[in-house]
Design a protein around this motif. Structure first.
Motif, PDB file in Angstrom:
ATOM      1  N   GLU A  44     -10.432  -7.337  -7.993  1.00 16.13           N
ATOM      2  CA  GLU A  44      -9.999  -7.547  -6.615  1.00 16.13           C
ATOM      3  C   GLU A  44      -8.478  -7.592  -6.530  1.00 16.13           C
ATOM      4  O   GLU A  44      -7.880  -6.990  -5.636  1.00 16.13           O
ATOM      5  N   VAL A  45      -7.844  -8.306  -7.459  1.00 15.55           N
ATOM      6  CA  VAL A  45      -6.384  -8.401  -7.478  1.00 15.55           C
ATOM      7  C   VAL A  45      -5.776  -7.028  -7.743  1.00 15.55           C
ATOM      8  O   VAL A  45      -4.791  -6.638  -7.117  1.00 15.55           O
ATOM      9  N   LYS A  46      -6.382  -6.295  -8.654  1.00 18.41           N
ATOM     10  CA  LYS A  46      -5.889  -4.954  -8.983  1.00 18.41           C
ATOM     11  C   LYS A  46      -6.000  -4.033  -7.766  1.00 18.41           C
ATOM     12  O   LYS A  46      -5.070  -3.274  -7.462  1.00 18.41           O
ATOM     13  N   ALA A  47      -7.113  -4.110  -7.043  1.00 17.10           N
ATOM     14  CA  ALA A  47      -7.301  -3.279  -5.854  1.00 17.10           C
ATOM     15  C   ALA A  47      -6.299  -3.652  -4.768  1.00 17.10           C
ATOM     16  O   ALA A  47      -5.755  -2.774  -4.090  1.00 17.10           O
ATOM     17  N   LEU A  48      -6.042  -4.947  -4.601  1.00 17.18           N
ATOM     18  CA  LEU A  48      -5.050  -5.384  -3.616  1.00 17.18           C
ATOM     19  C   LEU A  48      -3.659  -4.862  -3.967  1.00 17.18           C
ATOM     20  O   LEU A  48      -2.919  -4.415  -3.089  1.00 17.18           O
ATOM     21  N   GLY A  49      -3.311  -4.928  -5.242  1.00 16.92           N
ATOM     22  CA  GLY A  49      -2.015  -4.426  -5.690  1.00 16.92           C
ATOM     23  C   GLY A  49      -1.867  -2.942  -5.431  1.00 16.92           C
ATOM     24  O   GLY A  49      -0.810  -2.479  -4.971  1.00 16.92           O
ATOM     25  N   GLN A  50      -2.913  -2.187  -5.697  1.00 18.47           N
ATOM     26  CA  GLN A  50      -2.865  -0.743  -5.454  1.00 18.47           C
ATOM     27  C   GLN A  50      -2.749  -0.450  -3.958  1.00 18.47           C
ATOM     28  O   GLN A  50      -2.025   0.453  -3.549  1.00 18.47           O
ATOM     29  N   GLN A  52      -1.377  -2.390  -1.683  1.00 15.22           N
ATOM     30  CA  GLN A  52      -0.017  -2.724  -1.256  1.00 15.22           C
ATOM     31  C   GLN A  52       0.968  -1.651  -1.685  1.00 15.22           C
ATOM     32  O   GLN A  52       1.887  -1.311  -0.940  1.00 15.22           O
ATOM     33  N   GLN A  53       0.789  -1.097  -2.883  1.00 16.66           N
ATOM     34  CA  GLN A  53       1.665  -0.018  -3.344  1.00 16.66           C
ATOM     35  C   GLN A  53       1.527   1.205  -2.441  1.00 16.66           C
ATOM     36  O   GLN A  53       2.521   1.853  -2.108  1.00 16.66           O
ATOM     37  N   GLN A  54       0.300   1.534  -2.060  1.00 19.61           N
ATOM     38  CA  GLN A  54       0.079   2.683  -1.194  1.00 19.61           C
ATOM     39  C   GLN A  54       0.705   2.461   0.178  1.00 19.61           C
ATOM     40  O   GLN A  54       1.300   3.372   0.751  1.00 19.61           O
ATOM     41  N   GLU A  55       0.570   1.240   0.707  1.00 21.73           N
ATOM     42  CA  GLU A  55       1.165   0.945   2.009  1.00 21.73           C
ATOM     43  C   GLU A  55       2.680   1.018   1.935  1.00 21.73           C
ATOM     44  O   GLU A  55       3.330   1.544   2.840  1.00 21.73           O
ATOM     45  N   THR A  56       3.258   0.497   0.860  1.00 19.46           N
ATOM     46  CA  THR A  56       4.705   0.541   0.690  1.00 19.46           C
ATOM     47  C   THR A  56       5.179   1.981   0.560  1.00 19.46           C
ATOM     48  O   THR A  56       6.188   2.368   1.148  1.00 19.46           O
ATOM     49  N   ALA A  57       4.452   2.775  -0.197  1.00 18.64           N
ATOM     50  CA  ALA A  57       4.819   4.185  -0.367  1.00 18.64           C
ATOM     51  C   ALA A  57       4.698   4.934   0.951  1.00 18.64           C
ATOM     52  O   ALA A  57       5.529   5.791   1.269  1.00 18.64           O
ATOM     53  N   ALA A  58       3.688   4.606   1.740  1.00 12.88           N
ATOM     54  CA  ALA A  58       3.508   5.277   3.028  1.00 12.88           C
ATOM     55  C   ALA A  58       4.633   4.920   3.991  1.00 12.88           C
ATOM     56  O   ALA A  58       5.064   5.753   4.789  1.00 12.88           O
ATOM     57  N   LYS A  59       5.136   3.691   3.901  1.00  9.73           N
ATOM     58  CA  LYS A  59       6.229   3.280   4.783  1.00  9.73           C
ATOM     59  C   LYS A  59       7.545   3.954   4.395  1.00  9.73           C
ATOM     60  O   LYS A  59       8.395   4.192   5.235  1.00  9.73           O
ATOM     61  N   LYS A  60       7.727   4.265   3.126  1.00  6.69           N
ATOM     62  CA  LYS A  60       8.978   4.855   2.646  1.00  6.69           C
ATOM     63  C   LYS A  60       9.028   6.369   2.831  1.00  6.69           C
ATOM     64  O   LYS A  60      10.026   6.977   2.534  1.00  6.69           O
ATOM     65  N   VAL A  61       7.994   6.969   3.325  1.00  8.49           N
ATOM     66  CA  VAL A  61       7.897   8.419   3.380  1.00  8.49           C
ATOM     67  C   VAL A  61       8.861   9.047   4.378  1.00  8.49           C
ATOM     68  O   VAL A  61       8.920  10.233   4.503  1.00  8.49           O
ATOM     69  N   GLY A  62       9.655   8.320   5.050  1.00  9.24           N
ATOM     70  CA  GLY A  62      10.621   8.920   5.965  1.00  9.24           C
ATOM     71  C   GLY A  62      10.535   8.330   7.344  1.00  9.24           C
ATOM     72  O   GLY A  62      11.058   8.909   8.284  1.00  9.24           O
ATOM     73  N   THR A  63       9.896   7.245   7.492  1.00  8.45           N
ATOM     74  CA  THR A  63       9.839   6.608   8.798  1.00  8.45           C
ATOM     75  C   THR A  63      10.815   5.452   8.811  1.00  8.45           C
ATOM     76  O   THR A  63      10.802   4.592   7.951  1.00  8.45           O
TER      77      THR A  63
END
Length: 80
Positions: A44-50, A52-63
């Motif tokens: 569960e912790v591993k899935a949450l970390g992944q 959060q990483q995906q959300e952070t990466a999606a936010k950095k994509v140029g917005t």
């Protein structure tokens, strides 16, 4: 004896004939449940970390964030 030679299976088979082994078998089963609970919590912790990483990466994509939301791409300025 059964073909499955895991410690639990061996202990279960022996506990049928030797009652002295039954407490050891019970502790083995309890230990397995505790380790499985820890493994589930780790997943569960591993899935949450992944996630959060995906959300952070999606936010950095140029917005760019402007007024709490994404800035329009055609905009040249941001009103605060």
């Amino acid at each position: 004896m059964c073909q499955d030679m895991r410690p639990a299976a061996v202990s279960q088979e022996f506990s049928r004939f030797h009652e002295e082994i039954l407490p050891m078998f019970d502790r083995l089963q309890n230990n397995r449940k505790e380790w499985q609970a820890l493994a589930d919590a780790h997943e569960e912790v591993k899935a949450l970390g992944q996630q959060q990483q995906q959300e952070t990466a999606a936010k950095k994509v140029g917005t760019e964030v402007c007024n709490g939301g994404p800035a329009p791409k055609s905009s040249t300025c941001c009103i605060l």
